[in-house]
Motif scaffolding. Structure first.
Motif, mmCIF file in Angstrom:
data_model
loop_
_atom_site.group_PDB
_atom_site.id
_atom_site.type_symbol
_atom_site.label_atom_id
_atom_site.label_comp_id
_atom_site.label_asym_id
_atom_site.label_seq_id
_atom_site.Cartn_x
_atom_site.Cartn_y
_atom_site.Cartn_z
ATOM 1 N N SER A 67 0.540 -1.036 -0.052
ATOM 2 C CA SER A 67 0.009 0.142 0.064
ATOM 3 C C SER A 67 1.435 1.493 0.562
ATOM 4 N N ASP A 79 20.366 -2.251 -0.947
ATOM 5 C CA ASP A 79 20.707 -3.872 -0.700
ATOM 6 C C ASP A 79 19.819 -4.766 0.010
ATOM 7 N N ASN A 115 0.493 -13.074 2.529
ATOM 8 C CA ASN A 115 0.156 -11.675 2.010
ATOM 9 C C ASN A 115 -0.323 -12.899 0.244
ATOM 10 N N GLY A 137 16.756 3.430 1.983
ATOM 11 C CA GLY A 137 15.826 2.555 2.093
ATOM 12 C C GLY A 137 15.610 1.312 3.108
ATOM 13 N N GLY A 175 8.106 1.321 2.231
ATOM 14 C CA GLY A 175 9.100 1.001 0.761
ATOM 15 C C GLY A 175 8.340 3.347 0.345
HETATM 16 P P1 FAD Z 1 14.549 -4.386 -1.456
HETATM 17 O O1 FAD Z 1 13.247 -3.951 -1.768
HETATM 18 O O2 FAD Z 1 14.385 -5.724 -0.176
HETATM 19 O O3 FAD Z 1 15.348 -4.225 -2.560
HETATM 20 C C1 FAD Z 1 16.940 -4.322 -2.021
HETATM 21 C C2 FAD Z 1 17.650 -5.461 -3.664
HETATM 22 O O4 FAD Z 1 18.497 -5.424 -3.250
HETATM 23 C C3 FAD Z 1 16.592 -6.945 -3.834
HETATM 24 O O5 FAD Z 1 15.952 -6.815 -5.358
HETATM 25 C C4 FAD Z 1 17.744 -7.854 -3.730
HETATM 26 O O6 FAD Z 1 17.914 -8.401 -4.548
HETATM 27 C C5 FAD Z 1 19.087 -6.915 -4.213
HETATM 28 N N1 FAD Z 1 20.237 -6.974 -2.782
HETATM 29 C C6 FAD Z 1 20.142 -7.573 -2.201
HETATM 30 N N2 FAD Z 1 21.750 -7.597 -1.491
HETATM 31 C C7 FAD Z 1 22.621 -7.652 -2.629
HETATM 32 C C8 FAD Z 1 23.974 -7.645 -3.324
HETATM 33 N N3 FAD Z 1 24.558 -8.475 -2.316
HETATM 34 N N4 FAD Z 1 23.978 -7.420 -4.075
HETATM 35 C C9 FAD Z 1 23.091 -7.106 -5.448
HETATM 36 N N5 FAD Z 1 22.185 -6.973 -4.947
HETATM 37 C C10 FAD Z 1 21.421 -7.327 -3.860
HETATM 38 N N6 FAD Z 1 5.852 -0.661 2.644
HETATM 39 C C11 FAD Z 1 5.087 0.307 2.236
HETATM 40 O O7 FAD Z 1 5.164 1.311 1.967
HETATM 41 N N7 FAD Z 1 3.651 0.280 1.980
HETATM 42 C C12 FAD Z 1 3.025 -1.301 2.392
HETATM 43 O O8 FAD Z 1 2.032 -1.985 2.122
HETATM 44 C C13 FAD Z 1 4.463 -2.437 2.537
HETATM 45 N N8 FAD Z 1 4.474 -3.585 3.541
HETATM 46 C C14 FAD Z 1 4.921 -4.949 3.211
HETATM 47 C C15 FAD Z 1 4.221 -5.899 3.890
HETATM 48 C C16 FAD Z 1 5.564 -6.789 4.152
HETATM 49 C C17 FAD Z 1 5.009 -8.209 4.095
HETATM 50 C C18 FAD Z 1 6.943 -6.271 4.171
HETATM 51 C C19 FAD Z 1 7.825 -7.430 4.429
HETATM 52 C C20 FAD Z 1 7.340 -5.316 4.208
HETATM 53 C C21 FAD Z 1 6.282 -4.181 3.077
HETATM 54 N N9 FAD Z 1 6.346 -2.667 3.463
HETATM 55 C C22 FAD Z 1 5.684 -2.516 2.634
HETATM 56 C C23 FAD Z 1 7.734 -2.635 3.044
HETATM 57 C C24 FAD Z 1 8.586 -2.649 1.797
HETATM 58 O O9 FAD Z 1 8.460 -3.997 0.816
HETATM 59 C C25 FAD Z 1 10.122 -2.130 1.998
HETATM 60 O O10 FAD Z 1 10.258 -1.045 2.123
HETATM 61 C C26 FAD Z 1 10.498 -1.888 0.588
HETATM 62 O O11 FAD Z 1 10.533 -3.353 -0.368
HETATM 63 C C27 FAD Z 1 12.236 -1.407 0.406
HETATM 64 O O12 FAD Z 1 12.467 -1.662 -0.560
HETATM 65 P P2 FAD Z 1 14.115 -1.397 -0.560
HETATM 66 O O13 FAD Z 1 14.244 -1.422 -2.375
HETATM 67 O O14 FAD Z 1 14.768 -0.983 0.787
HETATM 68 O O15 FAD Z 1 14.430 -3.136 -0.732
#
Ligand code: FAD
Length: 385
Positions: free
Chosen positions: A43, A154, A180, A284, A298
């Motif tokens: 969301s 990451d 989910n 992030g 997110g």
């Molecule tokens: P991620 O989405 O985890 O992306 C990190 C990326 O880095 C991944 O693709 C991974 O493969 C890559 N990576 C990791 N390590 C390495 C490496 N060593 N080398 C190269 N690549 C690497 N947020 C909201 O705003 N609203 C919501 O409704 C919501 N609902 C959620 C429900 C659940 C059940 C969960 C668990 C989380 C929810 N969140 C929500 C939080 C949201 O999913 C995260 O905050 C968001 O995905 C963070 O994005 P990010 O890009 O920082 O990390």
């Protein structure tokens, strides 16, 4: 100037788009080989949607977003509505409708917006280093790349965070598991344009619309960490956990696809305020890992991306000053959201069962104003509000 972004999740991709837009050369490296995010949907609250709008993705976001006109809380067992109210006061106050979206579609949209050709898949970062001239990132396949600065997006188990903080940190189990997935909209489960949440027994089951006549659903079940689970058995597990719940919940469980239902143990991390070491910064979940209880993880990652862009606009060509400005703009705000979510998590999931029971009683008196005030409080305070 060249930036290396590690991680093509919503944080890394929005950061890559934001940096590219101001003329910084960007390379994105992602360890997975295909767009298959963990988690069915998200969301995106108004502050997150505003970040996408700011990046020029207003129409794309609206096309993926479900329309949530009302919210309701429903008694877990009787199915009786405890409260139902319009989202319009919130939309009027913050100036943007929230959009629940399927995760894979959001990721694909961001990848298209940035450009698939600029993303190197199958590149797992294994180490990073820096000197006065720039940064060097090494990958599991033995290759390396160099740039002027690096953004480690990451994720929750970030290697970049370990580098920036000088060692690993332990995340904290929040006490519950989240199941989910996506199902077709079904009025027996909830109205098509409503975010419906069934509550009782320190648990919740929620459905909200995403584009394409689908509901994003989640079921929170408090339980110890590391309970064994066989993939594909979500229906059996949930049928047992929610056996005596209202017909809408039982219909949802009967309808879901066990093969695509995700099971996630929920963890978070105490806020920390060092996000930058020299030319390397976290962004992030790498920087602020929250429980999903206020749906802001997110959104906060996208806010990071906008603040990073603003910092480089304010300090063109000065990496040290720009990353310092980014860090100072973000750590307090992001940490506040982590702690707000933790507090909400405790009430929702029965850390103190008396407080949870008092919350259920409040829901029966609620006209929406208290709940919407809380949500507006989460939304306010980002770079675009
Ligand atoms: P991620 O989405 O985890 O992306 C990190 C990326 O880095 C991944 O693709 C991974 O493969 C890559 N990576 C990791 N390590 C390495 C490496 N060593 N080398 C190269 N690549 C690497 N947020 C909201 O705003 N609203 C919501 O409704 C919501 N609902 C959620 C429900 C659940 C059940 C969960 C668990 C989380 C929810 N969140 C929500 C939080 C949201 O999913 C995260 O905050 C968001 O995905 C963070 O994005 P990010 O890009 O920082 O990390």
């Amino acid at each position: 100037m060249k930036a290396i972004v590690v991680g093509a999740g919503m944080g890394g991709l929005t950061a890559a788009i934001a940096l590219k837009q101001i003329g910084i050369e960007v390379e994105v490296y992602e360890r997975v080989t295909e767009n298959k995010p963990v988690g069915a949907a998200i969301s995106l609250w108004s502050n997150g949607v505003k970040c996408l709008n700011h990046l020029g993705l207003e129409a794309e976001a609206a096309a993926l977003g479900g329309i949530v006109d009302t919210m309701s809380y429903v008694d877990a067992y009787s199915g009786e509505t405890m409260c139902r109210f319009s989202m319009q006061p919130l939309i009027d106050e913050v100036g943007q409708r929230p959009y629940p979206m399927a995760r894979a579609e959001l990721q694909l949209m961001l990848m298209n917006a940035y450009g698939f050709d600029g993303i190197a898949f199958g590149k797992k970062m294994v180490s990073m280093d820096q000197d006065d001239q720039g940064v060097t990132v090494a990958f599991a396949d033995g290759s390396t790349t160099t740039g002027d600065f690096m953004i480690g997006a990451d994720g929750a188990n970030s290697l970049t965070r370990e580098y920036v903080l000088g060692g690993p940190v332990s995340r904290r189990y929040a006490g519950y598991v989240n199941f989910n997935g996506l199902v077709a909209v079904d009025e027996e489960i909830g109205p098509a344009t409503e975010w419906t949440t069934y509550v009782g027994d320190n648990r919740r089951v929620s459905v909200m619309p995403v584009a394409g006549d689908r509901f994003y659903f989640f079921c929170d079940v408090p339980m110890p960490q590391d309970v064994p689970y066989d993939k594909g058995t979500a229906r059996e597990v949930l049928t047992k956990e929610f056996a005596d719940w209202a017909p809408g919940v039982r219909k949802l469980i009967a309808t879901l696809d066990p093969a695509t239902t995700n099971r996630v143990e929920i963890l978070d991390l105490d806020p920390f305020h060092t996000w930058v070491k020299g030319r390397i910064a976290v962004l992030g979940d790498a920087a602020h890992n929250t429980t999903p209880d206020i749906g802001q993880g997110g959104c906060s990652a996208m806010e990071d991306a906008i603040s990073l862009q603003a910092a480089f606009i304010e300090h063109p060509g000065d990496i040290g000053a720009a990353l310092a400005a980014y860090e100072s703009a973000r750590t307090e705000r992001a940490g506040d959201l982590v702690l707000r979510a933790r507090k909400r998590c405790e009430v929702t999931h029965g850390k103190d069962p008396e407080k949870t029971a008092a919350w259920y009683a409040e829901l029966r008196e609620e006209d929406g104003s208290n709940i919407l005030r809380g949500i507006v409080g989460n939304i306010a305070g980002g770079p675009l509000t």
